[in-house]
Design a protein around this motif. Structure first.
Motif, PDB file in Angstrom:
ATOM      1  N   SER A   1      28.297  18.874  54.861  1.00  0.00           N
ATOM      2  CA  SER A   1      27.618  18.807  53.559  1.00  0.00           C
ATOM      3  C   SER A   1      26.995  17.420  53.392  1.00  0.00           C
ATOM      4  O   SER A   1      25.859  17.288  52.916  1.00  0.00           O
ATOM      5  CB  SER A   1      28.610  19.083  52.427  1.00  0.00           C
ATOM      6  OG  SER A   1      29.094  20.405  52.498  1.00  0.00           O
TER       7      SER A   1
ATOM      8  N   ILE B   1      33.192  21.526  56.704  1.00  0.00           N
ATOM      9  CA  ILE B   1      32.418  21.783  55.487  1.00  0.00           C
ATOM     10  C   ILE B   1      32.130  20.474  54.750  1.00  0.00           C
ATOM     11  O   ILE B   1      30.998  20.210  54.329  1.00  0.00           O
ATOM     12  CB  ILE B   1      33.157  22.775  54.567  1.00  0.00           C
ATOM     13  CG1 ILE B   1      33.128  24.183  55.178  1.00  0.00           C
ATOM     14  CG2 ILE B   1      32.540  22.792  53.168  1.00  0.00           C
ATOM     15  CD1 ILE B   1      33.971  25.196  54.419  1.00  0.00           C
TER      16      ILE B   1
ATOM     17  N   PRO C   1      22.017  24.578  58.684  1.00  0.00           N
ATOM     18  CA  PRO C   1      22.864  24.372  57.506  1.00  0.00           C
ATOM     19  C   PRO C   1      23.680  25.620  57.172  1.00  0.00           C
ATOM     20  O   PRO C   1      23.207  26.746  57.323  1.00  0.00           O
ATOM     21  CB  PRO C   1      21.851  24.039  56.397  1.00  0.00           C
ATOM     22  CG  PRO C   1      20.679  23.452  57.134  1.00  0.00           C
ATOM     23  CD  PRO C   1      20.608  24.206  58.437  1.00  0.00           C
TER      24      PRO C   1
ATOM     25  N   PHE D   1      28.990  24.913  59.409  1.00  0.00           N
ATOM     26  CA  PHE D   1      30.358  24.797  58.916  1.00  0.00           C
ATOM     27  C   PHE D   1      31.344  25.441  59.890  1.00  0.00           C
ATOM     28  O   PHE D   1      32.492  25.015  60.014  1.00  0.00           O
ATOM     29  CB  PHE D   1      30.502  25.462  57.552  1.00  0.00           C
ATOM     30  CG  PHE D   1      29.713  24.783  56.450  1.00  0.00           C
ATOM     31  CD1 PHE D   1      29.325  23.465  56.550  1.00  0.00           C
ATOM     32  CD2 PHE D   1      29.364  25.493  55.309  1.00  0.00           C
ATOM     33  CE1 PHE D   1      28.602  22.846  55.534  1.00  0.00           C
ATOM     34  CE2 PHE D   1      28.645  24.883  54.282  1.00  0.00           C
ATOM     35  CZ  PHE D   1      28.262  23.557  54.396  1.00  0.00           C
TER      36      PHE D   1
ATOM     37  N   TRP E   1      22.781  16.376  53.301  1.00  0.00           N
ATOM     38  CA  TRP E   1      22.199  15.494  52.292  1.00  0.00           C
ATOM     39  C   TRP E   1      21.505  14.295  52.940  1.00  0.00           C
ATOM     40  O   TRP E   1      20.382  13.940  52.585  1.00  0.00           O
ATOM     41  CB  TRP E   1      23.284  14.999  51.338  1.00  0.00           C
ATOM     42  CG  TRP E   1      22.783  13.934  50.407  1.00  0.00           C
ATOM     43  CD1 TRP E   1      22.094  14.101  49.243  1.00  0.00           C
ATOM     44  CD2 TRP E   1      22.899  12.514  50.602  1.00  0.00           C
ATOM     45  NE1 TRP E   1      21.777  12.886  48.688  1.00  0.00           N
ATOM     46  CE2 TRP E   1      22.256  11.892  49.502  1.00  0.00           C
ATOM     47  CE3 TRP E   1      23.486  11.723  51.585  1.00  0.00           C
ATOM     48  CZ2 TRP E   1      22.193  10.515  49.367  1.00  0.00           C
ATOM     49  CZ3 TRP E   1      23.420  10.342  51.461  1.00  0.00           C
ATOM     50  CH2 TRP E   1      22.783   9.759  50.357  1.00  0.00           C
TER      51      TRP E   1
END
Length: 242
Positions: free
Chosen positions: A40, A36, A216, A220, A44
């Motif tokens: 993340s 995660i 996205p 995870f 970005w």
């Protein structure tokens, strides 16, 4: 080959089912948290650098095909970014993934495993998995450089998305099959040999994981699903065909 591809897809769904089972869930927590945090950052980075890399990768003489090539290059950029972050995540989580693979294998074949000794057992796992990760990085680096050259050569780079997709699928199959096979003291060359004998299953498994990695939020869960699915691949196919 086609049958093997679909069988490989099935191991991803098996991994998803396995990580939700009681007794397995506690060993999913650390790999999931690592994934995660890193993905993340990957989301970005890929979003902020998309325009820059699009102009760098698309030759000027192909701008008239931009409407067609844009989706392909978007997929390529996101795939490369997320695959690099996946490598980093797997290196950091490798000792925890070995424990998860051990628990999943015990669930699949019914054999008992040593009682979990807590994280005091991690130093030995770190040494073993670090050696394995170095072998994978060296193997990956050789092919990565060739693909990078293909990617930056005008005209030739049209085939780059396909080449990267195959490369990513193969490397993810190696990455996640390594944990259960490493638990049986198999070394990198032996692992690659076993996967080559079952390349259809390996590519199907790796391709669907690549797709998970590029989506996205879904990405995870790619790591624990990959470890559990790779363990199922080992127990039901690779260990049977050695």
């Amino acid at each position: 080959m086609i049958t093997g591809l679909f069988k490989g897809f099935g191991y991803v769904f098996s991994g998803l089912a396995l990580i939700t089972q009681q007794g397995i869930r506690p060993f999913v927590v650390v790999p999931l948290l690592i994934n995660i945090m890193l993905f993340s950052g990957g989301i970005w980075l890929a979003t902020s650098q998309l325009d820059y890399w699009m102009t760098r990768l698309l030759p000027s003489w192909l701008t008239w095909l931009e409407w067609l090539l844009w989706p392909i290059f978007v997929v390529l950029i996101f795939f490369v970014v997320f695959y690099v972050f996946s490598i980093i995540a797997n290196i950091l989580a490798a000792p925890f993934n070995s424990v998860l693979a051990e628990r999943v294998e015990a669930r699949l074949n019914g054999h008992p495993v040593p009682e979990f000794e807590g994280y005091k057992s991690l130093p030995a796992l770190i040494v073993r998995t670090f050696r394995s990760e170095l072998g994978k990085l060296w193997y990956m680096g050789k092919w990565f450089m060739l693909l990078l050259i293909i990617t930056v050569i005008p005209g030739v780079n049209i085939v780059a998305p396909i080449a990267w997709t195959l490369f990513g699928a193969w490397m993810l199959a190696i990455e996640y099959a390594d944990y259960p096979m490493g638990n049986h003291n198999l070394f990198f060359k032996e692992e690659v040999t076993a996967l080559l004998k079952n390349r259809g299953e390996a590519l199907g498994f790796g391709w669907l994981l690549s797709l998970m990695t590029a989506i996205p939020v879904v990405n995870f869960f790619a790591m624990p699903v990959g470890v559990a699915g790779g363990t199922a691949l080992w127990v039901k196919t690779l260990s049977q065909n050695r």
